[in-house]
Motif scaffolding. Structure first.
Motif, PDB file in Angstrom:
ATOM      1  N   VAL A  16       0.815  -1.196   0.015  1.00  0.00           N
ATOM      2  CA  VAL A  16      -0.012  -0.078  -0.194  1.00  0.00           C
ATOM      3  C   VAL A  16       0.721   1.328   0.052  1.00  0.00           C
ATOM      4  O   VAL A  16       0.611   2.296  -0.672  1.00  0.00           O
ATOM      5  CB  VAL A  16      -0.879  -0.169   1.150  1.00  0.00           C
ATOM      6  CG1 VAL A  16      -1.543   1.350   1.543  1.00  0.00           C
ATOM      7  CG2 VAL A  16      -1.870  -1.089   1.081  1.00  0.00           C
ATOM      8  N   ILE A  28      -6.702   2.035   5.054  1.00  0.00           N
ATOM      9  CA  ILE A  28      -6.321   0.626   5.410  1.00  0.00           C
ATOM     10  C   ILE A  28      -6.994   0.124   6.680  1.00  0.00           C
ATOM     11  O   ILE A  28      -7.192   1.052   7.389  1.00  0.00           O
ATOM     12  CB  ILE A  28      -5.004   0.231   5.539  1.00  0.00           C
ATOM     13  CG1 ILE A  28      -4.208   1.371   6.628  1.00  0.00           C
ATOM     14  CG2 ILE A  28      -4.370   0.610   4.018  1.00  0.00           C
ATOM     15  CD1 ILE A  28      -2.670   1.045   6.400  1.00  0.00           C
ATOM     16  N   VAL A  78      -8.551  -0.555   1.896  1.00  0.00           N
ATOM     17  CA  VAL A  78      -7.926  -2.017   1.958  1.00  0.00           C
ATOM     18  C   VAL A  78      -8.185  -2.642   3.386  1.00  0.00           C
ATOM     19  O   VAL A  78      -8.003  -1.731   4.322  1.00  0.00           O
ATOM     20  CB  VAL A  78      -6.539  -1.948   1.644  1.00  0.00           C
ATOM     21  CG1 VAL A  78      -6.000  -3.421   1.685  1.00  0.00           C
ATOM     22  CG2 VAL A  78      -6.145  -1.295   0.405  1.00  0.00           C
TER      23      VAL A  78
END
Length: 396
Positions: free
Chosen positions: A270, A286, A324
């Motif tokens: 990421v 995230i 994510v």
């Protein structure tokens, strides 16, 4: 990584598919030809046998007619139907009504034919000119020993099998000749891609390494912006390089499975892609649970995560978001991008499939994801809505 025993010249999957399809069609047509030939051969052998037996049965019928004539003239003296242990017989009148019979099954007699086989017997029909005892038809019957039948089928299997094998061998040679130009083109393309990717690796790594050594705090805003653009371009090329390398060499590279800390890996990937996302003003959120592990080849796991993130950036809108989430047994990558039409998601994992030509790329990212998922038994679920975005789950 270690090299496997595969070779670059081994037949590719597409060639194998083409070869099997051609051979399948060729074998089917060859089989049809053999069936037709066998049918004609069987009929000829049967006709030959009947013609041979006809001479014998004609002699028997003459003997029977002589007996009927004698019985007709001296009916008061003999009154016994003529019989012979070599054959069975029957007589019918002009209306095809049975007068007398010693046949095994007189019901199945076909008086419109001359000679034929039925139920393991051969019957011969003779039409009388004189109506002895009122008979118009004389039928003579003998047993069919079936030797011709066994001999005929034996020849069909023997020679038919040999011909089929010969046809298949010829088909294999033909298909290899037809595929030779395509194989040469694929080899040249493979070599070109390998040479290109090899030549790309060194300069891209050099660019990225040198950029990392630059301290952005010492740069003025204009130069820092230029360096950032160079870094974004270099990382994009590096990602394409990794995908091409995987596609070209994945069949030659044996997996090195280890227990991989997916939490660390996903977080690293990421951060790697964050600069690319920022170039489109896309924010990445995230939710990564620490300590998630799985046994997998780390490079392949990275390719899987990279391609999901790359796609989420590529097909996102400017100023969009990416979410994510990682949990034990599940990775979710969600974007707020252009999404796909209903039903198009099933096509998303096909190689070279691109839903937006303006977004760039080769259409190989999700195909690589599918290949890695298949190798490790991972399940991929995708949910997409046109104009709202796409969610991709990888579950194990």
């Amino acid at each position: 990584m270690s090299a496997s025993n595969g070779t670059a010249t081994s037949i590719s999957r597409s060639e194998r598919r083409t070869l099997l399809r051609f051979l399948g069609l060729y074998a089917f047509l060859a089989f049809l030809i053999l069936v037709l030939g066998s049918t004609i051969y069987y009929k000829l052998q049967k006709d030959l046998m009947l013609q041979t037996k006809r001479l014998e049965l004609e002699e028997y019928s003459k003997e029977l007619i002589d007996g009927l004539k004698l019985l007709h003239i001296y009916f008061d003296r003999y009154r016994t139907y003529p019989r012979n242990p070599l054959y069975r017989s029957a007589i019918y009148d002009a209306d095809k009504v049975r007068i007398f019979s010693t046949l095994k099954d007189p019901k199945g007699v076909r008086l419109e034919k001359v000679i034929y086989t039925t139920d393991h017997v051969i019957q011969y029909v003779h039409v009388l000119d004189s109506y002895y005892l009122g008979a118009k038809y004389v039928v003579v019957e003998i047993d069919d020993d079936g030797r011709w039948f066994v001999r005929t089928w034996k020849n069909i299997f023997l020679y038919g099998g040999a011909l089929l094998a010969l046809f298949l061998a010829a088909g294999l040679v033909l298909v290899r000749l037809f595929l030779a130009p395509m194989r040469n083109a694929i080899r040249l393309l493979d070599r070109f891609i390998k040479d290109t990717t090899h030549e790309l690796n060194t300069p891209v790594n050099a660019i990225l390494s040198n950029i990392e050594m630059i301290d952005p705090r010492k740069l003025d805003a204009r130069t820092a912006k230029k360096i950032k653009r160079i870094e974004i371009g270099a990382r994009t090329i590096s990602n394409i390089y990794q995908d091409l390398t995987y596609l070209v060499l994945n069949h030659q590279i044996a997996s090195q499975d280890t227990s991989v800390d997916l939490s660390r890996l996903v977080a690293e990937r990421v951060e790697y892609f964050r600069i690319l996302a920022e170039s489109k003003r896309i924010g990445i959120e995230i939710d990564i649970q620490p300590g998630v592990e799985r046994r997998i080849d780390e490079n392949k796991a990275a390719r899987l995560v990279d391609n999901l993130l790359s796609n989420a950036i590529k097909y996102n809108r400017r100023g969009g978001t990416i979410f994510v989430r990682l949990r034990p047994g599940e990775l979710l990558v969600e974007d707020s991008g252009i999404g796909m039409e209903s039903g198009a998601a099933k096509e998303a994992f096909k190689r070279y499939k691109r839903f937006d030509e303006s977004a760039g790329g080769f259409g190989i990212g999700l195909n690589i994801v599918a290949m890695i998922a298949k190798e490790y038994g991972l399940r991929i679920d995708i949910e997409s809505e046109k104009g709202k975005g796409t969610k991709v789950w990888v579950r194990w």
